[in-house]
Design a protein around this motif. Structure first.
Motif, PDB file in Angstrom:
ATOM      1  N   ASP A   8       0.446  -1.129  -0.219  1.00  0.00           N
ATOM      2  CA  ASP A   8      -0.195  -0.069  -0.616  1.00  0.00           C
ATOM      3  C   ASP A   8       0.602   1.431  -0.423  1.00  0.00           C
ATOM      4  O   ASP A   8       1.919   0.845  -0.002  1.00  0.00           O
ATOM      5  N   ALA A   9       0.047   2.598  -0.549  1.00  0.00           N
ATOM      6  CA  ALA A   9       1.291   3.236   0.095  1.00  0.00           C
ATOM      7  C   ALA A   9       1.735   4.174   0.680  1.00  0.00           C
ATOM      8  O   ALA A   9       3.007   4.158   0.957  1.00  0.00           O
ATOM      9  N   VAL A  10       0.906   3.918   2.046  1.00  0.00           N
ATOM     10  CA  VAL A  10       1.510   4.210   3.159  1.00  0.00           C
ATOM     11  C   VAL A  10       2.412   3.495   3.421  1.00  0.00           C
ATOM     12  O   VAL A  10       4.226   3.955   3.978  1.00  0.00           O
ATOM     13  N   THR A  11       2.605   2.307   3.004  1.00  0.00           N
ATOM     14  CA  THR A  11       4.076   1.184   3.302  1.00  0.00           C
ATOM     15  C   THR A  11       4.987   1.471   2.544  1.00  0.00           C
ATOM     16  O   THR A  11       5.887   1.842   3.413  1.00  0.00           O
ATOM     17  N   LEU A  12       4.658   1.976   1.079  1.00  0.00           N
ATOM     18  CA  LEU A  12       5.632   2.621   0.211  1.00  0.00           C
ATOM     19  C   LEU A  12       6.419   3.746   0.763  1.00  0.00           C
ATOM     20  O   LEU A  12       7.450   4.508   0.459  1.00  0.00           O
ATOM     21  N   ILE A  13       5.634   4.599   1.522  1.00  0.00           N
ATOM     22  CA  ILE A  13       6.062   6.394   1.897  1.00  0.00           C
ATOM     23  C   ILE A  13       7.492   6.116   3.105  1.00  0.00           C
ATOM     24  O   ILE A  13       8.296   6.468   2.794  1.00  0.00           O
ATOM     25  N   LEU A  14       6.972   4.818   3.930  1.00  0.00           N
ATOM     26  CA  LEU A  14       7.060   4.898   5.280  1.00  0.00           C
ATOM     27  C   LEU A  14       8.457   4.250   4.997  1.00  0.00           C
ATOM     28  O   LEU A  14       9.830   4.833   5.464  1.00  0.00           O
ATOM     29  N   GLN A  15       8.783   3.076   4.253  1.00  0.00           N
ATOM     30  CA  GLN A  15      10.270   2.400   3.620  1.00  0.00           C
ATOM     31  C   GLN A  15      11.645   3.821   2.923  1.00  0.00           C
ATOM     32  O   GLN A  15      11.812   3.491   2.500  1.00  0.00           O
ATOM     33  N   THR A  16      10.246   4.349   1.958  1.00  0.00           N
ATOM     34  CA  THR A  16      11.261   5.514   1.666  1.00  0.00           C
ATOM     35  C   THR A  16      11.462   6.143   2.330  1.00  0.00           C
ATOM     36  O   THR A  16      12.826   6.736   1.456  1.00  0.00           O
ATOM     37  N   ILE A  17      10.968   6.732   3.287  1.00  0.00           N
ATOM     38  CA  ILE A  17      11.761   7.709   4.667  1.00  0.00           C
ATOM     39  C   ILE A  17      13.129   6.636   5.407  1.00  0.00           C
ATOM     40  O   ILE A  17      14.212   7.363   5.692  1.00  0.00           O
ATOM     41  N   ILE A  18      12.539   5.575   5.905  1.00  0.00           N
ATOM     42  CA  ILE A  18      13.411   4.938   6.715  1.00  0.00           C
ATOM     43  C   ILE A  18      14.287   4.645   5.734  1.00  0.00           C
ATOM     44  O   ILE A  18      15.611   4.411   6.161  1.00  0.00           O
ATOM     45  N   SER A  19      14.432   4.489   3.986  1.00  0.00           N
ATOM     46  CA  SER A  19      16.016   4.188   3.663  1.00  0.00           C
ATOM     47  C   SER A  19      16.372   5.471   3.156  1.00  0.00           C
ATOM     48  O   SER A  19      17.912   4.808   3.098  1.00  0.00           O
ATOM     49  N   LYS A  20      16.766   6.548   3.606  1.00  0.00           N
ATOM     50  CA  LYS A  20      17.026   7.646   3.725  1.00  0.00           C
ATOM     51  C   LYS A  20      18.128   7.468   4.929  1.00  0.00           C
ATOM     52  O   LYS A  20      18.616   8.747   4.885  1.00  0.00           O
ATOM     53  N   LYS A  21      17.746   6.146   5.437  1.00  0.00           N
ATOM     54  CA  LYS A  21      18.765   6.509   6.997  1.00  0.00           C
ATOM     55  C   LYS A  21      18.361   7.921   7.764  1.00  0.00           C
ATOM     56  O   LYS A  21      18.893   8.137   8.687  1.00  0.00           O
ATOM     57  N   GLU A  22      17.249   8.235   7.487  1.00  0.00           N
ATOM     58  CA  GLU A  22      16.453   9.265   8.094  1.00  0.00           C
ATOM     59  C   GLU A  22      15.717   9.193   9.922  1.00  0.00           C
ATOM     60  O   GLU A  22      15.536   7.760   9.511  1.00  0.00           O
ATOM     61  N   SER A  23      15.326   9.707  11.018  1.00  0.00           N
ATOM     62  CA  SER A  23      14.254   8.949  11.662  1.00  0.00           C
ATOM     63  C   SER A  23      13.482   9.391  11.358  1.00  0.00           C
ATOM     64  O   SER A  23      13.000  10.187  11.308  1.00  0.00           O
ATOM     65  N   CYS A  24      12.284   8.925  12.003  1.00  0.00           N
ATOM     66  CA  CYS A  24      10.571   8.571  11.401  1.00  0.00           C
ATOM     67  C   CYS A  24       9.637   9.090  12.024  1.00  0.00           C
ATOM     68  O   CYS A  24       9.815   8.379  13.144  1.00  0.00           O
ATOM     69  N   GLN A  25       8.873  10.155  12.444  1.00  0.00           N
ATOM     70  CA  GLN A  25       7.580  10.526  13.704  1.00  0.00           C
ATOM     71  C   GLN A  25       6.386  10.524  12.707  1.00  0.00           C
ATOM     72  O   GLN A  25       6.332  10.617  12.014  1.00  0.00           O
ATOM     73  N   LEU A  26       5.705   9.060  13.481  1.00  0.00           N
ATOM     74  CA  LEU A  26       4.575   9.375  13.165  1.00  0.00           C
ATOM     75  C   LEU A  26       3.073   9.301  13.863  1.00  0.00           C
ATOM     76  O   LEU A  26       3.133   9.029  15.365  1.00  0.00           O
ATOM     77  N   VAL A  27       2.754   9.627  13.250  1.00  0.00           N
ATOM     78  CA  VAL A  27       1.633   9.796  14.227  1.00  0.00           C
ATOM     79  C   VAL A  27       0.050   9.253  13.670  1.00  0.00           C
ATOM     80  O   VAL A  27      -0.257   9.247  12.527  1.00  0.00           O
ATOM     81  N   GLN A  28      -0.441   8.610  14.726  1.00  0.00           N
ATOM     82  CA  GLN A  28      -1.771   7.599  14.332  1.00  0.00           C
ATOM     83  C   GLN A  28      -3.458   7.907  14.957  1.00  0.00           C
ATOM     84  O   GLN A  28      -3.303   8.103  15.736  1.00  0.00           O
ATOM     85  N   VAL A  29      -3.647   8.713  13.880  1.00  0.00           N
ATOM     86  CA  VAL A  29      -5.347   9.492  14.275  1.00  0.00           C
ATOM     87  C   VAL A  29      -6.695   8.336  14.068  1.00  0.00           C
ATOM     88  O   VAL A  29      -6.520   7.713  12.898  1.00  0.00           O
ATOM     89  N   GLY A  30      -6.104   7.617  14.964  1.00  0.00           N
ATOM     90  CA  GLY A  30      -7.838   6.817  14.997  1.00  0.00           C
ATOM     91  C   GLY A  30      -7.317   5.227  15.426  1.00  0.00           C
ATOM     92  O   GLY A  30      -7.318   4.724  14.005  1.00  0.00           O
ATOM     93  N   ALA A  31      -6.462   4.838  15.508  1.00  0.00           N
ATOM     94  CA  ALA A  31      -5.437   3.841  15.794  1.00  0.00           C
ATOM     95  C   ALA A  31      -6.187   2.452  16.352  1.00  0.00           C
ATOM     96  O   ALA A  31      -5.751   1.572  15.980  1.00  0.00           O
ATOM     97  N   CYS A  32      -7.587   2.304  17.193  1.00  0.00           N
ATOM     98  CA  CYS A  32      -8.209   1.253  17.153  1.00  0.00           C
ATOM     99  C   CYS A  32      -7.603   0.220  17.826  1.00  0.00           C
ATOM    100  O   CYS A  32      -7.255   0.912  18.982  1.00  0.00           O
TER     101      CYS A  32
END
Length: 217
Positions: A8-32
């Protein structure tokens, strides 16, 4: 029949950020509960992503706490996200499953009609009061200085949260939200605002992902 998508697109974007060796901050609204139809749970765990997981319904939040027990990079918040702070009324279900065995615990909304549209019987719907935070409140409470990914599942209120996100001083690099419950007019309004701020987007019949130019440079 053509096989379903395998990423899915979110996985693709997250993996792109991770591949750049950058720290990543995620906020999830409606985590159930952090498990059911959750597009980011696996990535959070496998990549040690710093995350703030927000869920307003007490029963779902209790399950969220169980499912993230011991995951130190995840902070949990029992609140709803709205365009103003305070206390709000939210509609939810009395039970996790209906008489047909369908899991309905994740169908909670500010709008009672949203539950009725999901064929949840009126006698099975209850209203509760929960704490409401703005996205700015979340940024201040958790002292974050960036949002790489804002994942939204707000059962019909998604566009309002996206519009709030686009007004933040700290603009998210990626905003993922459900479009399935939004009218065409609401979607066009959000995309127009996002375009003016330099976002691109991809979407299918269920979700839209806004992506800042810095992610795909």
């Amino acid at each position: 029949m053509v096989p379903a998508s395998t990423i899915d697109a979110v996985t693709l974007i997250l993996q792109t950020i991770i591949s750049k060796k950058e720290s990543c901050q995620l906020v999830q609204v409606g985590a159930c509960d952090g498990a059911l139809n959750d597009p980011v749970s696996k990535l959070i765990r496998e990549n040690n992503i710093s995350s703030i997981l927000i869920e307003p319904i007490p029963a779902s939040f209790a399950e969220l706490k169980k499912n993230y027990l011991g995951v130190e990079n995840a902070k949990l918040c029992n609140a709803a996200i709205s365009n103003q702070s305070g206390v709000v009324q939210i509609y939810t279900t009395k039970m996790a499953f209906d008489e047909l065995g369908r899991q309905i615990s994740q169908v909670s909304s500010f709008n009672k009609n949203h539950l009725l549209k999901h064929h949840i019987r009126e006698k099975d719907i209850i209203s509760i009061e929960v704490e409401a935070l703005t996205l700015e409140d979340v940024i201040k409470r958790y002292a974050i200085d960036k949002i790489d990914v804002l994942q939204i599942d707000a059962e019909g209120f998604d566009d309002e949260i996206v519009k709030c996100a686009l007004c933040l001083k700290i603009k998210p690099k990626c905003i993922a939200f459900e479009n399935i419950h939004l009218s065409q007019e609401k979607q066009i309004t959000v995309l127009s605002q996002a375009k003016d701020l330099g976002y691109s987007w991809i979407h299918d019949k269920w979700n839209t992902v806004l992506v800042d130019a810095s992610v795909i440079e």
